[in-house]
Design a protein around this motif. Structure first.
Motif, PDB file in Angstrom:
ATOM      1  N   MET A  29       0.824  -1.196   0.000  1.00  0.00           N
ATOM      2  CA  MET A  29       0.000   0.000   0.000  1.00  0.00           C
ATOM      3  C   MET A  29       0.864   1.254   0.000  1.00  0.00           C
ATOM      4  N   GLU A  30       2.126   1.052  -0.277  1.00  0.00           N
ATOM      5  CA  GLU A  30       3.013   2.202  -0.317  1.00  0.00           C
ATOM      6  C   GLU A  30       2.616   3.130  -1.462  1.00  0.00           C
ATOM      7  N   GLY A  31       2.710   4.429  -1.215  1.00  0.00           N
ATOM      8  CA  GLY A  31       2.383   5.394  -2.249  1.00  0.00           C
ATOM      9  C   GLY A  31       0.969   5.932  -2.174  1.00  0.00           C
ATOM     10  N   THR A  32       0.176   5.417  -1.252  1.00  0.00           N
ATOM     11  CA  THR A  32      -1.173   5.948  -1.108  1.00  0.00           C
ATOM     12  C   THR A  32      -1.295   6.610   0.257  1.00  0.00           C
ATOM     13  N   GLY A  33      -2.210   7.550   0.344  1.00  0.00           N
ATOM     14  CA  GLY A  33      -2.451   8.240   1.601  1.00  0.00           C
ATOM     15  C   GLY A  33      -3.548   7.565   2.394  1.00  0.00           C
ATOM     16  N   THR A  34      -3.710   8.025   3.606  1.00  0.00           N
ATOM     17  CA  THR A  34      -4.779   7.505   4.444  1.00  0.00           C
ATOM     18  C   THR A  34      -6.037   8.316   4.198  1.00  0.00           C
ATOM     19  N   TRP A  35      -7.141   7.629   4.128  1.00  0.00           N
ATOM     20  CA  TRP A  35      -8.442   8.243   3.899  1.00  0.00           C
ATOM     21  C   TRP A  35      -9.353   7.924   5.072  1.00  0.00           C
ATOM     22  N   VAL A  36     -10.251   8.843   5.371  1.00  0.00           N
ATOM     23  CA  VAL A  36     -11.296   8.578   6.352  1.00  0.00           C
ATOM     24  C   VAL A  36     -12.560   8.283   5.548  1.00  0.00           C
ATOM     25  N   MET A  37     -13.208   7.186   5.930  1.00  0.00           N
ATOM     26  CA  MET A  37     -14.384   6.733   5.188  1.00  0.00           C
ATOM     27  C   MET A  37     -15.581   6.688   6.131  1.00  0.00           C
ATOM     28  N   LEU A  38     -16.721   7.025   5.591  1.00  0.00           N
ATOM     29  CA  LEU A  38     -17.977   6.930   6.318  1.00  0.00           C
ATOM     30  C   LEU A  38     -18.868   5.963   5.552  1.00  0.00           C
ATOM     31  N   VAL A  39     -19.256   4.901   6.226  1.00  0.00           N
ATOM     32  CA  VAL A  39     -20.166   3.913   5.643  1.00  0.00           C
ATOM     33  C   VAL A  39     -21.458   4.042   6.440  1.00  0.00           C
ATOM     34  N   TYR A  40     -22.552   4.339   5.737  1.00  0.00           N
ATOM     35  CA  TYR A  40     -23.776   4.651   6.480  1.00  0.00           C
ATOM     36  C   TYR A  40     -25.036   4.205   5.758  1.00  0.00           C
ATOM     37  N   ARG A  41     -26.075   4.047   6.563  1.00  0.00           N
ATOM     38  CA  ARG A  41     -27.448   3.836   6.088  1.00  0.00           C
ATOM     39  C   ARG A  41     -28.306   4.732   6.954  1.00  0.00           C
ATOM     40  N   ILE A  42     -29.202   5.439   6.317  1.00  0.00           N
ATOM     41  CA  ILE A  42     -30.083   6.345   7.055  1.00  0.00           C
ATOM     42  C   ILE A  42     -31.507   6.122   6.544  1.00  0.00           C
ATOM     43  N   PRO A  43     -32.475   6.071   7.443  1.00  0.00           N
ATOM     44  CA  PRO A  43     -33.857   5.819   6.996  1.00  0.00           C
ATOM     45  C   PRO A  43     -34.336   6.871   5.992  1.00  0.00           C
ATOM     46  N   ARG A  44     -35.139   6.433   5.052  1.00  0.00           N
ATOM     47  CA  ARG A  44     -35.672   7.351   4.034  1.00  0.00           C
ATOM     48  C   ARG A  44     -36.680   8.319   4.629  1.00  0.00           C
ATOM     49  N   GLU A  45     -37.383   7.884   5.654  1.00  0.00           N
ATOM     50  CA  GLU A  45     -38.382   8.738   6.298  1.00  0.00           C
ATOM     51  C   GLU A  45     -38.076   8.827   7.787  1.00  0.00           C
ATOM     52  N   PRO A  46     -38.146   9.956   8.365  1.00  0.00           N
ATOM     53  CA  PRO A  46     -38.416  11.240   7.722  1.00  0.00           C
ATOM     54  C   PRO A  46     -37.207  11.664   6.882  1.00  0.00           C
ATOM     55  N   SER A  47     -37.464  12.413   5.853  1.00  0.00           N
ATOM     56  CA  SER A  47     -36.406  12.754   4.897  1.00  0.00           C
ATOM     57  C   SER A  47     -35.480  13.868   5.381  1.00  0.00           C
ATOM     58  N   VAL A 100     -21.340   5.087   0.926  1.00  0.00           N
ATOM     59  CA  VAL A 100     -19.913   5.054   1.244  1.00  0.00           C
ATOM     60  C   VAL A 100     -19.269   6.306   0.670  1.00  0.00           C
ATOM     61  N   VAL A 101     -18.694   7.116   1.566  1.00  0.00           N
ATOM     62  CA  VAL A 101     -18.020   8.337   1.145  1.00  0.00           C
ATOM     63  C   VAL A 101     -16.646   8.391   1.797  1.00  0.00           C
ATOM     64  N   GLY A 102     -15.751   9.166   1.188  1.00  0.00           N
ATOM     65  CA  GLY A 102     -14.407   9.273   1.743  1.00  0.00           C
ATOM     66  C   GLY A 102     -13.784  10.616   1.483  1.00  0.00           C
ATOM     67  N   LEU A 103     -12.803  10.936   2.317  1.00  0.00           N
ATOM     68  CA  LEU A 103     -11.991  12.141   2.189  1.00  0.00           C
ATOM     69  C   LEU A 103     -10.569  11.806   2.618  1.00  0.00           C
ATOM     70  N   PRO A 104      -9.588  12.547   2.109  1.00  0.00           N
ATOM     71  CA  PRO A 104      -8.237  12.371   2.643  1.00  0.00           C
ATOM     72  C   PRO A 104      -8.270  12.620   4.158  1.00  0.00           C
ATOM     73  N   ALA A 105      -7.609  11.764   4.904  1.00  0.00           N
ATOM     74  CA  ALA A 105      -7.692  11.833   6.365  1.00  0.00           C
ATOM     75  C   ALA A 105      -6.804  12.938   6.928  1.00  0.00           C
ATOM     76  N   ASP A 106      -7.409  13.739   7.758  1.00  0.00           N
ATOM     77  CA  ASP A 106      -6.702  14.678   8.624  1.00  0.00           C
ATOM     78  C   ASP A 106      -7.599  14.907   9.833  1.00  0.00           C
ATOM     79  N   ALA A 107      -7.142  15.664  10.790  1.00  0.00           N
ATOM     80  CA  ALA A 107      -7.921  15.850  12.018  1.00  0.00           C
ATOM     81  C   ALA A 107      -9.293  16.448  11.721  1.00  0.00           C
TER      82      ALA A 107
END
Length: 158
Positions: free
Chosen positions: A1-19, A41-48
């Motif tokens: 995995m050398e050469g890649t940065g660390t990412w923070v990921m959010l894996v989520y499910r949220i009810p459709r209702e209420p919207s 599933v969303v991600g961003l480069p990890a920092d504080a």
């Protein structure tokens, strides 16, 4: 995995209702400029800051009756990371191009209107920069255009 940065990921499910909570989470993620990696599933480069933002959003998702986890991860290859970064860069490029277009349109406006446009566009540039993890060339162009519009406004007769 050398050469890649660390990412923070959010894996989520949220009810459709209420919207309302689902829409609020979507808007917060858009403001952050996340990479959408899959359904819920969303991600961003990890920092504080990005880690803290995802933790806050995770709390909101849980409060709305959803489920989520926050992960720190690395892409399996530099090519995968570059692909995600390219998508994020393209999204910011479109936002910067919209600023350029607005600045060009305001050149012929009355001095007072130009001043209002300059203030608004400078605020917009600050908002875009907060989510600009992989700056495109359009970033500099947008800044130059807004600065030129401000100079043009300063030289106008009062």
């Amino acid at each position: 995995m050398e050469g890649t940065g660390t990412w923070v990921m959010l894996v989520y499910r949220i009810p459709r209702e209420p919207s309302r909570p689902r829409i609020a989470v979507w808007r917060q993620l858009e403001r952050l400029g996340v990479a959408r990696l899959g359904d819920g599933v969303v991600g961003l480069p990890a920092d504080a800051r990005t880690r803290e933002q995802f933790d806050w959003i995770a709390d909101e998702i849980l409060a709305a009756g959803g489920a989520c986890t926050v992960w720190l991860s690395q892409p399996a290859s530099p090519a995968q990371e570059q692909q995600v970064a390219a998508g994020m860069r393209a999204a910011r490029a479109a936002e910067y191009q919209a600023v350029v277009t607005e600045a060009e349109a305001a050149i012929s406006a009355e001095p007072g209107e130009r001043a209002r446009v300059v203030r608004r566009l400078r605020a917009e540039l600050r908002r875009i920069r907060r989510r600009d993890f992989f700056p495109p060339a359009e970033r500099d162009t947008a800044q130059v255009m807004v600065d030129a519009l401000a100079v043009n406004d300063d030289r106008s007769p009062a």
